[in-house]
Design a protein around this motif. Sequence first.
Motif, PDB file in Angstrom:
ATOM      1  N   THR A  35       0.937  -1.296  -0.095  1.00 25.79           N
ATOM      2  CA  THR A  35       0.005  -0.126  -0.010  1.00 25.79           C
ATOM      3  C   THR A  35       0.997   1.455   0.076  1.00 25.79           C
ATOM      4  O   THR A  35       0.524   2.320  -0.521  1.00 25.79           O
ATOM      5  CB  THR A  35      -0.943   0.056   1.100  1.00 25.79           C
ATOM      6  OG1 THR A  35      -1.682  -1.011   1.329  1.00 25.79           O
ATOM      7  CG2 THR A  35      -1.986   1.092   1.188  1.00 25.79           C
ATOM      8  N   PHE A 120      -5.546  -6.244   4.725  1.00 28.25           N
ATOM      9  CA  PHE A 120      -5.322  -5.490   3.380  1.00 28.25           C
ATOM     10  C   PHE A 120      -3.950  -5.420   2.966  1.00 28.25           C
ATOM     11  O   PHE A 120      -3.639  -5.842   1.814  1.00 28.25           O
ATOM     12  CB  PHE A 120      -5.884  -4.081   3.093  1.00 28.25           C
ATOM     13  CG  PHE A 120      -7.506  -4.157   3.104  1.00 28.25           C
ATOM     14  CD1 PHE A 120      -8.338  -5.265   2.711  1.00 28.25           C
ATOM     15  CD2 PHE A 120      -8.356  -3.255   3.773  1.00 28.25           C
ATOM     16  CE1 PHE A 120      -9.666  -5.120   2.430  1.00 28.25           C
ATOM     17  CE2 PHE A 120      -9.481  -3.191   3.955  1.00 28.25           C
ATOM     18  CZ  PHE A 120     -10.429  -4.214   3.167  1.00 28.25           C
ATOM     19  N   GLU A 164     -11.889  -8.345   5.057  1.00 23.20           N
ATOM     20  CA  GLU A 164     -12.966  -7.870   4.102  1.00 23.20           C
ATOM     21  C   GLU A 164     -12.319  -8.409   2.681  1.00 23.20           C
ATOM     22  O   GLU A 164     -12.010  -7.855   1.910  1.00 23.20           O
ATOM     23  CB  GLU A 164     -13.013  -6.339   4.151  1.00 23.20           C
ATOM     24  CG  GLU A 164     -13.493  -6.072   5.374  1.00 23.20           C
ATOM     25  CD  GLU A 164     -14.294  -4.514   5.169  1.00 23.20           C
ATOM     26  OE1 GLU A 164     -14.926  -4.052   5.995  1.00 23.20           O
ATOM     27  OE2 GLU A 164     -13.609  -3.728   4.483  1.00 23.20           O
ATOM     28  N   LEU A 167     -14.465  -7.031  -0.044  1.00 19.80           N
ATOM     29  CA  LEU A 167     -14.749  -5.571  -0.275  1.00 19.80           C
ATOM     30  C   LEU A 167     -14.942  -5.038  -1.553  1.00 19.80           C
ATOM     31  O   LEU A 167     -15.834  -4.184  -1.977  1.00 19.80           O
ATOM     32  CB  LEU A 167     -13.634  -4.616   0.496  1.00 19.80           C
ATOM     33  CG  LEU A 167     -13.757  -3.192   0.493  1.00 19.80           C
ATOM     34  CD1 LEU A 167     -14.961  -2.830   1.299  1.00 19.80           C
ATOM     35  CD2 LEU A 167     -12.436  -2.588   1.064  1.00 19.80           C
ATOM     36  N   GLU A 168     -14.046  -5.414  -2.337  1.00 17.22           N
ATOM     37  CA  GLU A 168     -13.914  -4.678  -4.042  1.00 17.22           C
ATOM     38  C   GLU A 168     -15.419  -5.240  -4.570  1.00 17.22           C
ATOM     39  O   GLU A 168     -16.038  -4.433  -5.280  1.00 17.22           O
ATOM     40  CB  GLU A 168     -12.817  -5.512  -4.666  1.00 17.22           C
ATOM     41  CG  GLU A 168     -11.622  -4.627  -4.390  1.00 17.22           C
ATOM     42  CD  GLU A 168     -11.463  -3.106  -4.514  1.00 17.22           C
ATOM     43  OE1 GLU A 168     -11.349  -2.880  -5.763  1.00 17.22           O
ATOM     44  OE2 GLU A 168     -11.469  -2.484  -3.758  1.00 17.22           O
ATOM     45  N   ASN A 205      -7.097  -4.648  -1.675  1.00 14.32           N
ATOM     46  CA  ASN A 205      -8.239  -3.577  -1.545  1.00 14.32           C
ATOM     47  C   ASN A 205      -8.170  -2.621  -2.721  1.00 14.32           C
ATOM     48  O   ASN A 205      -9.035  -1.556  -2.826  1.00 14.32           O
ATOM     49  CB  ASN A 205      -8.291  -3.026  -0.218  1.00 14.32           C
ATOM     50  CG  ASN A 205      -6.991  -1.927   0.033  1.00 14.32           C
ATOM     51  OD1 ASN A 205      -6.052  -2.163  -0.482  1.00 14.32           O
ATOM     52  ND2 ASN A 205      -7.426  -1.069   0.973  1.00 14.32           N
ATOM     53  N   TRP A 378      -7.617   4.471   3.850  1.00 10.50           N
ATOM     54  CA  TRP A 378      -7.195   3.997   2.415  1.00 10.50           C
ATOM     55  C   TRP A 378      -7.292   5.096   1.259  1.00 10.50           C
ATOM     56  O   TRP A 378      -6.613   6.062   1.572  1.00 10.50           O
ATOM     57  CB  TRP A 378      -8.211   2.825   2.121  1.00 10.50           C
ATOM     58  CG  TRP A 378      -7.904   1.826   3.288  1.00 10.50           C
ATOM     59  CD1 TRP A 378      -8.882   1.350   3.878  1.00 10.50           C
ATOM     60  CD2 TRP A 378      -6.862   1.098   3.678  1.00 10.50           C
ATOM     61  NE1 TRP A 378      -8.574   0.380   5.021  1.00 10.50           N
ATOM     62  CE2 TRP A 378      -7.051   0.204   4.660  1.00 10.50           C
ATOM     63  CE3 TRP A 378      -5.589   0.965   3.300  1.00 10.50           C
ATOM     64  CZ2 TRP A 378      -6.199  -0.508   5.266  1.00 10.50           C
ATOM     65  CZ3 TRP A 378      -4.742   0.136   3.807  1.00 10.50           C
ATOM     66  CH2 TRP A 378      -4.986  -0.758   4.856  1.00 10.50           C
TER      67      TRP A 378
END
Length: 421
Positions: A35, A120, A164, A167-168, A205, A378
């Motif tokens: 990330t 994530f 999650e 999530l997408e 994510n 995020w």
Amino acid sequence: MTHAGLLDAFPRDTFLWGVATAGHQNEGDNTASDTWFLEHTTPSLFREPSGPACRGYQQRDTDLDLAAGLGLNAFRFSVEWSRVEPERGVVSTEALDHYERKVDGCLERGLAPLVTFSHFTAPHWFAAAGSWTAADAPAWFAEQCDRVMARFGDRIAYAVTLNEPNLEQLLQAGAKLPPEAEAVKTQMLAAAARAAGTDSYASANVIPADLQDEFQAAFTRAHRAARGAIKARRADLPVGVSIAIADEVATPGGEERRDAKRAAVYDHWLREARHDDFIGVQNYERVVHGPDGEVTVDGELNGMGTVIAPGSLAGAVRYAHEVSGVPVLVTEHGIQTSDDAQRAAFVPAAVQELAAEVRAGTPVLGYCHWTLMDNFEWIFGYGAQLGLHEVDRETFRRRPKPSAKVYADVVRSHRGTLAHR
């Protein structure tokens, strides 16, 4: 419902009252992560880089004190894989020491440690080597879970493998992001691959729409491998996965659309959870389906632009248990809003609805509010506010919002004399 009835809903000795946090969003300077790399890629879907976040890595004990001061008995946090294994095969003793001290700090304060093994983020080397879809990904992740368990797995209360993984799918099913965001996402990942000198680059994510099925299968393999590694070290430790789940309801004629959304976004993981000890539920909104699509409902809006619905958590919990058949742990629930008065009203109302669901027979293990303090959200950066505390972006001092006291009062009313023991 009477006050006494509410108290009867949640077992005082065993029900978990906590807050949820995540390493990358709170700790800061997670420089070896995928990330972080994407935040500094051009173009980037991220509004701003995470930078020092909330300096939570340095303020570990301060934050545990905040949670304990609210009268809680649980604290959810993630172990950052990229800190523990910043390069493939290079394990940081310092990082493992840090997280071990965090677990022990929880126990010293009467907080049950709820540990997420992947929230994530993953190491940069992992993302550049094929990420979750790589053939070796399940083994790499299981290896990380094993080293964490070997260090302090004997002292944690619950294990969440993945945060999650759906999530997408939820975002795309509800068209929560503008169409141009998908284009920027694809451009960002391609630029990251070029910068990393690899054929592809991916992160949990920010998954392109055309790769959703492939990643769902990959996450499932990773979850199973992680569950196996965790159970091999400690068979009695409750293990599960946490999913993002809205409360999907239908007006007459909207049932088919509602059911299709559930099948596309939630049901795979709810069926997978039948092999787990619990299902983690993370709920933030209600979606109403009519025969022609989503229905706009009148009412006060939260920062996500959806109507504030305190009963959405109970509805999501009910459906999660109905399909999975296992107990529910509310691993995240909250409200995105800059108006803390909304949060202060929302939390007790949602807990009251949850209590009614528990009294109706749905097994719920605990409730974790997201989140302890405003942090890095995020792609939305520091613009989205969901914390019980605000953080000065220059001094990093934490200051409680009125909603922090409201949540503490809710917990105290249910825990009685157990609070602040």
